[in-house]
Enzyme design. Structure first.
Site, PDB file in Angstrom:
ATOM      1  CE  LYS A 180      -1.928   3.039   1.933  1.00  0.00           C
ATOM      2  NZ  LYS A 180      -1.744   4.449   1.516  1.00  0.00           N
ATOM      3  N   GLY A 233       6.376   5.258   8.811  1.00  0.00           N
ATOM      4  CA  GLY A 233       5.562   6.466   8.769  1.00  0.00           C
ATOM      5  C   GLY A 233       5.508   7.125  10.129  1.00  0.00           C
ATOM      6  CB  SER A 234       3.131   9.538  11.507  1.00  0.00           C
ATOM      7  OG  SER A 234       1.921   8.841  11.339  1.00  0.00           O
ATOM      8  N   GLY A 238       1.658   4.465  13.381  1.00  0.00           N
ATOM      9  CA  GLY A 238       2.357   3.262  13.845  1.00  0.00           C
ATOM     10  C   GLY A 238       1.623   2.598  15.008  1.00  0.00           C
ATOM     11  CD  GLU A 255      12.164   4.103   9.828  1.00  0.00           C
ATOM     12  OE1 GLU A 255      11.997   5.003  10.672  1.00  0.00           O
ATOM     13  OE2 GLU A 255      12.371   4.308   8.621  1.00  0.00           O
ATOM     14  CB  CYS A 289      12.774   8.147   9.186  1.00  0.00           C
ATOM     15  SG  CYS A 289      13.648   7.112   8.029  1.00  0.00           S
ATOM     16  CD  GLU A 386      10.151  12.221  12.282  1.00  0.00           C
ATOM     17  OE1 GLU A 386       8.996  11.771  12.376  1.00  0.00           O
ATOM     18  OE2 GLU A 386      11.085  11.571  11.797  1.00  0.00           O
TER      19      GLU A 386
HETATM   20  P1  NAD Z   1       1.448   8.616   7.821  1.00  0.00           P
HETATM   21  O1  NAD Z   1       1.986   7.807   8.927  1.00  0.00           O
HETATM   22  O2  NAD Z   1       0.079   9.171   7.944  1.00  0.00           O
HETATM   23  O3  NAD Z   1       1.461   7.766   6.451  1.00  0.00           O
HETATM   24  C1  NAD Z   1       2.373   6.720   6.162  1.00  0.00           C
HETATM   25  C2  NAD Z   1       1.631   5.586   5.447  1.00  0.00           C
HETATM   26  O4  NAD Z   1       0.626   5.070   6.310  1.00  0.00           O
HETATM   27  C3  NAD Z   1       0.901   6.027   4.170  1.00  0.00           C
HETATM   28  O5  NAD Z   1       0.940   4.977   3.214  1.00  0.00           O
HETATM   29  C4  NAD Z   1      -0.527   6.205   4.649  1.00  0.00           C
HETATM   30  O6  NAD Z   1      -1.487   6.041   3.628  1.00  0.00           O
HETATM   31  C5  NAD Z   1      -0.636   5.084   5.675  1.00  0.00           C
HETATM   32  N1  NAD Z   1      -1.685   5.301   6.672  1.00  0.00           N
HETATM   33  C6  NAD Z   1      -2.170   6.486   7.139  1.00  0.00           C
HETATM   34  N2  NAD Z   1      -3.146   6.266   8.046  1.00  0.00           N
HETATM   35  C7  NAD Z   1      -3.271   4.933   8.162  1.00  0.00           C
HETATM   36  C8  NAD Z   1      -4.099   4.081   8.951  1.00  0.00           C
HETATM   37  N3  NAD Z   1      -5.019   4.590   9.801  1.00  0.00           N
HETATM   38  N4  NAD Z   1      -3.947   2.752   8.840  1.00  0.00           N
HETATM   39  C9  NAD Z   1      -3.029   2.233   8.000  1.00  0.00           C
HETATM   40  N5  NAD Z   1      -2.237   2.972   7.217  1.00  0.00           N
HETATM   41  C10 NAD Z   1      -2.340   4.312   7.295  1.00  0.00           C
HETATM   42  O7  NAD Z   1       2.456   9.767   7.536  1.00  0.00           O
HETATM   43  P2  NAD Z   1       2.108  11.147   6.803  1.00  0.00           P
HETATM   44  O8  NAD Z   1       0.751  11.669   7.119  1.00  0.00           O
HETATM   45  O9  NAD Z   1       2.378  10.926   5.386  1.00  0.00           O
HETATM   46  O10 NAD Z   1       3.158  12.107   7.481  1.00  0.00           O
HETATM   47  C11 NAD Z   1       2.882  12.690   8.753  1.00  0.00           C
HETATM   48  C12 NAD Z   1       4.113  12.733   9.595  1.00  0.00           C
HETATM   49  O11 NAD Z   1       4.633  11.419   9.742  1.00  0.00           O
HETATM   50  C13 NAD Z   1       5.277  13.507   9.010  1.00  0.00           C
HETATM   51  O12 NAD Z   1       5.195  14.849   9.276  1.00  0.00           O
HETATM   52  C14 NAD Z   1       6.448  12.837   9.675  1.00  0.00           C
HETATM   53  O13 NAD Z   1       6.675  13.375  10.934  1.00  0.00           O
HETATM   54  C15 NAD Z   1       6.014  11.417   9.816  1.00  0.00           C
HETATM   55  N6  NAD Z   1       6.575  10.540   8.757  1.00  0.00           N
HETATM   56  C16 NAD Z   1       7.619   9.759   9.081  1.00  0.00           C
HETATM   57  C17 NAD Z   1       8.170   8.947   8.110  1.00  0.00           C
HETATM   58  C18 NAD Z   1       9.334   8.074   8.410  1.00  0.00           C
HETATM   59  O14 NAD Z   1      10.088   7.738   7.522  1.00  0.00           O
HETATM   60  N7  NAD Z   1       9.499   7.662   9.631  1.00  0.00           N
HETATM   61  C19 NAD Z   1       7.669   8.928   6.818  1.00  0.00           C
HETATM   62  C20 NAD Z   1       6.571   9.733   6.520  1.00  0.00           C
HETATM   63  C21 NAD Z   1       6.032  10.533   7.510  1.00  0.00           C
END
Ligand code: NAD
Length: 484
Positions: A180, A233-234, A238, A255, A289, A386
């Protein structure tokens, strides 16, 4: 728009080896962050598409993919790595358009994606078990088996690298994957899946369901047919992923980013350190990250380091991704607003330097000039959270204990680096720093296909990259034979 050369409609999902629209037929618009223009539409997959993808992955495991010898899986990944390199220009341009990263950085991501395929291709047939001493009359051994269907939820900041490390390791270990990608940046995920098909990956071994996190992402993380989930992701999402995985009692790798420090001691080679201090903070416009967002400096070298960083910051330019400046735009206006919100929190702090946005940057682009804050109290929000943008804070320290206290004083623990000529200090701090990776007299933000990577605390758990990731995409079975 079709994806050039691959003749691929980006509005499709890949399920069971067939590209098709999602069941609802709905789509999500993608925008070019360099100018705000409409790029194309991707599928808005939902739970019904995820269910079909999980079923296709299960069918692949019961079919040719599940029966394929490990060395043949390796050959397919090797061929995929070659196709990635042959299509490097296309992939880099797609990533630059979609994520907004400067072309040179996008090219480095393509190289990393190919390296992941090569690394895991070579490792696929080297996963072995052990024979174990036990009671008289027994032979006991272990087998490493794939989990089965693995879910991969990927963010927008490094789509190719994160897909490479996660999907590459999962496939090498014999799992089938459902991917995804992020709704903000999805194009290289689709191109990669098409290249995998062309490399000979059997139908259903890799399925891609684009869509919103709250729809396709949530459905994938909670699906009872998924045996392992890998998420980058966030922190907030997570936690949701871990809760969803708990519902099915399946393992997760999380991560979740960090607030990684670089520590510069009184005996450091500051000239050697300076490029690392700055680049590791502004790479990918700070949306990394493992960005080194905190620079901790011994008070005796503080002015020298600050002057060196200030000079470099003033020369930094942000501009359109394809023009290949030091920084591109942020991934979206939404991300720019998040980062701007943090900058507003910095009111009253000393701004040591700002970079510039190039004069011809389109008005609709999500540009932000990089900002260097000086003398920031370690407990300030800007030194604790972050930011995920081109913002670094410089913090002075008195001695080694003080440096360690500040370095370990956030809720995160992903990467750290130590700049010192003292071997004893290097060894001491390598042990004491709360981080999954420690660099001595260098900094490798996210780099190193071969190097296990992951965090502690809010940075998450589990290790990706290297051989360690391959192991985590397997489960161990013990077989005890009584033969007398
Ligand atoms: P996010 O965590 O919302 O998204 C990451 C992934 O998770 C995307 O594919 C998204 O579609 C999916 N996702 C979102 N909500 C979900 C849910 N309820 N269930 C399952 N999957 C879901 O990150 P974002 O909104 O793109 O970014 C927000 C903040 O997250 C950024 O400002 C940053 O601080 C952090 N971030 C960290 C990383 C990293 O590498 N650690 C990467 C992206 C964002």
């Amino acid at each position: 728009m079709t994806i050039p050369f691959l003749d691929l409609d980006p509005g499709h999902c890949l399920i069971g080896g067939r590209w098709r629209p999602c069941i609802s037929g709905e789509r999500i618009a993608l925008y070019n962050p360099s100018d705000g223009s409409h790029l194309c539409e991707i599928a808005r997959g939902r739970s019904e598409d995820v269910s079909e993808a999980v079923a296709a992955a299960r069918t692949a495991l019961d079919g040719p993919w599940g029966r394929m010898p490990a060395f043949e899986r390796g050959r397919i990944l090797q061929a995929l790595g070659r196709l990635v390199l042959e299509n490097a220009d296309l992939l880099a341009r797609l990533e630059a358009l979609d994520v907004g990263k400067p072309l040179k950085q996008a090219c480095a991501d393509v190289t990393a994606l190919a390296r992941y395929m090569e690394f895991y291709a070579g490792a696929a047939d080297k996963l072995t078990g052990e024979t174990l001493p036990y009671l008289d009359g027994y032979t006991v051994y272990t087998l490493r088996e794939p989990h089965g269907v693995t879910g991969h939820i990927v963010p927008w900041n490094y789509p190719m690298q994160i897909i490479g490390r996660s999907v590459g390791a999962a496939l090498a270990a014999g799992n089938a994957a459902v991917l995804k990608p992020a709704e903000e940046a999805c194009l290289t995920a689709l191109a990669f899946a098409e290249l995998a098909r062309r490399a000979g990956l059997p139908d259903g071994a890799l399925n891609v369901v684009p869509g919103l996190g709250t729809e396709a992402g949530a459905a994938l993380s909670a699906h009872p047919g998924v045996d392992h989930i890998s998420f980058t992701g966030s922190v907030a999402v997570g936690k949701l992923i871990q809760q969803a995985a708990a519902g099915n009692v399946v393992p997760v790798t999380l991560e979740l980013g960090g607030k990684s420090p670089q520590l510069v001691f009184e005996d450091a080679d500051v000239e050697a350190a300076l490029p690392y201090l700055v680049n590791a903070g502004i790479q990918n416009a700070g949306q990394t990250c493992s960005a080194a967002s905190r620079i901790l400096v011994h008070c005796s070298r503080y002015d020298e380091v600050l002057t060196g960083m200030t000079d470099r910051y003033r020369a930094l330019r942000a501009g359109p991704a394809l023009d290949d400046h030091d920084l591109g735009p942020l991934v979206s206006m939404r991300q720019k607003e998040i980062v701007q919100g943090y900058l507003d929190q910095g009111e009253g702090l000393e701004i040591a330097a700002r970079g510039e946005i190039v004069a011809n940057a389109p008005a609709g682009g999500a540009y932000l000039a990089p900002v260097l804050f000086a003398g920031v109290p370690p407990e300030h929000r800007l030194a604790q959270e972050e930011i995920f943008g081109p913002v670094q804070v410089v913090i002075p320290f008195e001695d080694e204990d003080h440096a360690l206290k500040i370095a370990n004083g956030t809720a995160y623990g992903l990467v750290a680096s130590v700049w010192t000529r003292s071997g004893a200090r290097q060894m001491r701090l390598a042990r004491k720093l709360r981080a999954g990776q420690v660099f001595l007299n260098n900094y490798g933000a996210g780099g190193g296909v071969e190097l296990p990577f992951g965090g502690t605390g809010l940075s998450g758990h589990g290790r990706e990259k290297g051989f360690e990731a391959l192991m985590s995409f397997t489960r161990l079975k013990t077989i005890a034979a009584l033969h007398g």
